[in-house]
Design an enzyme around this catalytic site. Structure first.
Site, PDB file in Angstrom:
ATOM      1  N   LEU A  94      27.947  75.114  63.561  1.00  0.00           N
ATOM      2  CA  LEU A  94      27.806  76.314  64.386  1.00  0.00           C
ATOM      3  C   LEU A  94      26.347  76.736  64.541  1.00  0.00           C
ATOM      4  O   LEU A  94      25.558  76.548  63.636  1.00  0.00           O
ATOM      5  CB  LEU A  94      28.602  77.447  63.746  1.00  0.00           C
ATOM      6  CG  LEU A  94      30.071  77.118  63.516  1.00  0.00           C
ATOM      7  CD1 LEU A  94      30.747  78.220  62.718  1.00  0.00           C
ATOM      8  CD2 LEU A  94      30.785  76.909  64.846  1.00  0.00           C
ATOM      9  N   ALA A 128      10.720  79.326  52.831  1.00  0.00           N
ATOM     10  CA  ALA A 128      11.884  78.489  53.175  1.00  0.00           C
ATOM     11  C   ALA A 128      12.202  77.476  52.062  1.00  0.00           C
ATOM     12  O   ALA A 128      13.372  77.358  51.679  1.00  0.00           O
ATOM     13  CB  ALA A 128      11.669  77.800  54.524  1.00  0.00           C
TER      14      ALA A 128
END
Ligand code: MYA
Length: 415
Positions: free
Chosen positions: A415, A177
């Site tokens: 979103l 990540a």
């Protein structure tokens, strides 16, 4: 006097450093401590100025080559017009993206939704980043950015909105990540953009604000059957169904679907409304057309056009984000609507949102979700939303705000 203050500041600094050092390795943020974000040790330090944490650098000083990935993997820039590419991204996310704490549900963003989310005005294909296994070409990680102008108090800042960070379940906790985040940062910098906004369910250094999700049952029987909600104390199924029953049709005169010719009026309405919040997008007509014009199974928008004056006075919208139901023999998909941007000037917000619930019910959604951002707190309890257990934290990258904001001071929905 000044000296005493300076001494006590120093003492505080030393204390903060000691606290930091005393944290065990697993409590520290080895990656995030190296990034230009508000650090935990700086919380409450009102001497630090609001605004960029690091100055922008000349573009020629931005690293020109991608970051190194472990040898088995390669970067891929994702063209989401490509049907096969879109399928691969969809499948990675459908199987590996965000789950609730009990691993009962997992977000199931549709392909149409992903295309919408990733192609706003001025988007950069280079910010849609995948990682593949070199040999099999299997897609195993993903991260995206899209450009946005976000206002923080009086400053409109060009930012990237970062979303859809995902690492395949089998490749977790291998520090992939941070590499994904550094690579998207590099590509954002190459477009001369130096700030970003993102949300996450986990606590990182350091939230600008923390919100709560609220849920309004539309199909209580299914929600209870799949374990999304529980029968209340002293409640029967039939009393519960009655409690959440809604009228068949909307009640506000002039309530209708938004159309393309409404874009200028809706833009005026939204811009004026969002100016009341500390952090909010700076939408122009192109943004409103992209983000708010209805798209089937992606985003729904309704407005109130005054039957007398034909003026657009109110607006509400929600997006469609189903979740997969994991391991239930009877149901596999939960159809959820998420409150997006709502503005009331003539219709009470409560009535407007009740009409939004009614259309969501007509469209067969099982649940209507909303964050406690903007003025949402004024209708949540009354319209029978219940608080969820998950929190959502809002973050800014390379932009300091003096102190954490109340969720009602946020005018931004990601979103
Ligand atoms: S939020 C949605 C995130 N996705 C999911 O939750 C899906 C399911 N989970 C996964 O796919 C993985 O668990 C992920 C982490 C990919 C999340 N945001 O590789 P690791 C830090 C930021 O060993 P993994 C969204 O999409 C963690 O604290 N950082 O871990 C917005 C640790 O750092 P540190 C996160 O579990 C994303 C390090 O990663 C997150 O295999 C915004 C561990 O890495 C998280 N959600 O993979 C991204 N989760 O040691 C930031 C963990 O320091 C954008 N970590 O604590 C920043 C702005 C960039 C642009 C700037 C432009 C100027």
């Amino acid at each position: 006097d000044g000296n005493v203050l300076a001494e006590s500041d120093l003492a505080l600094d030393n204390l903060a450093q000691k606290v930091q050092e005393s944290l065990s390795l697993d409590q520290r943020h080895k990656f995030w401590e190296t990034q230009p974000v508000g650090q935990f040790k700086d919380i409450g330090n009102s001497a630090l100025p609001e605004g960029p944490i690091e100055p922008s650098t000349p573009l020629s000083e931005v690293k020109q080559e991608p970051y190194n990935l472990p040898n088995l993997y390669e970067w891929v820039t994702c063209d989401i017009h490509d049907e096969q590419m879109c399928d691969e991204i969809y499948t990675l996310l459908a199987n590996n993206y965000v789950e609730d704490d009990e691993n009962m549900f997992r977000f199931n963003y549709s392909k149409e939704f992903l295309r919408w989310a990733l192609q706003p005005p001025g988007y950069f294909t280079s910010w849609h980043i995948g990682v593949r296994v070199k040999t099999s070409k299997k897609m195993v990680a993903f991260i995206t950015g899209v450009p946005a102008r976000i206002r923080v108090r009086d400053e409109v800042v060009s930012m990237a909105e970062i979303n859809f960070l995902c690492v395949h379940k089998k490749l977790r906790t291998k520090r992939l990540a941070p590499v994904m985040i550094k690579e998207v940062t590099r590509r954002v910098h190459l477009e001369n953009i130096w700030q970003a906004a993102y949300t996450a369910g986990v606590i990182l250094p350091t939230p600008v604000s923390t919100c709560q999700y609220w849920h309004r049952s539309l199909n209580p029987k299914k929600l209870i059957d799949v374990g999304f909600s529980r029968l209340g104390a002293r409640m029967t199924m039939s009393r519960t169904i009655k409690l959440y029953k809604l009228p068949e049709s909307t009640v506000t005169p002039g309530f209708r679907k938004m159309e393309i010719h409404d874009v200028p009026a809706v833009t005026r309405l939204i811009r004026n409304y969002l100016s009341h919040f500390i952090v909010a997008p700076d939408f122009d007509e192109n943004d409103v057309e992209h983000w708010l014009l209805p798209r089937e199974n992606v985003v729904d928008s309704y407005l109130v056009e005054s039957p007398e004056t034909h003026e657009v006075t109110d607006f509400c919208s929600f997006y469609t984000l189903p979740s997969s139901i994991l391991g239930n023999p009877n149901y596999s998909n939960l159809k959820a609507a998420y409150s997006f941007y709502n503005v009331s000037t003539a219709t009470p917000l409560l009535q407007l949102m009740n009409d939004a619930l009614i259309v969501a019910k007509q469209k067969d959604f099982d649940v209507f979700n909303a964050l406690d951002v903007m003025q949402n707190e004024t209708f949540l309890k009354e319209l029978k939303f219940g608080p969820g257990d998950g929190k959502l934290h809002y973050y800014l990258y390379n932009y300091r705000v003096r102190q954490a904001l109340k969720s009602s001071e946020l005018g931004l929905v990601l979103l």
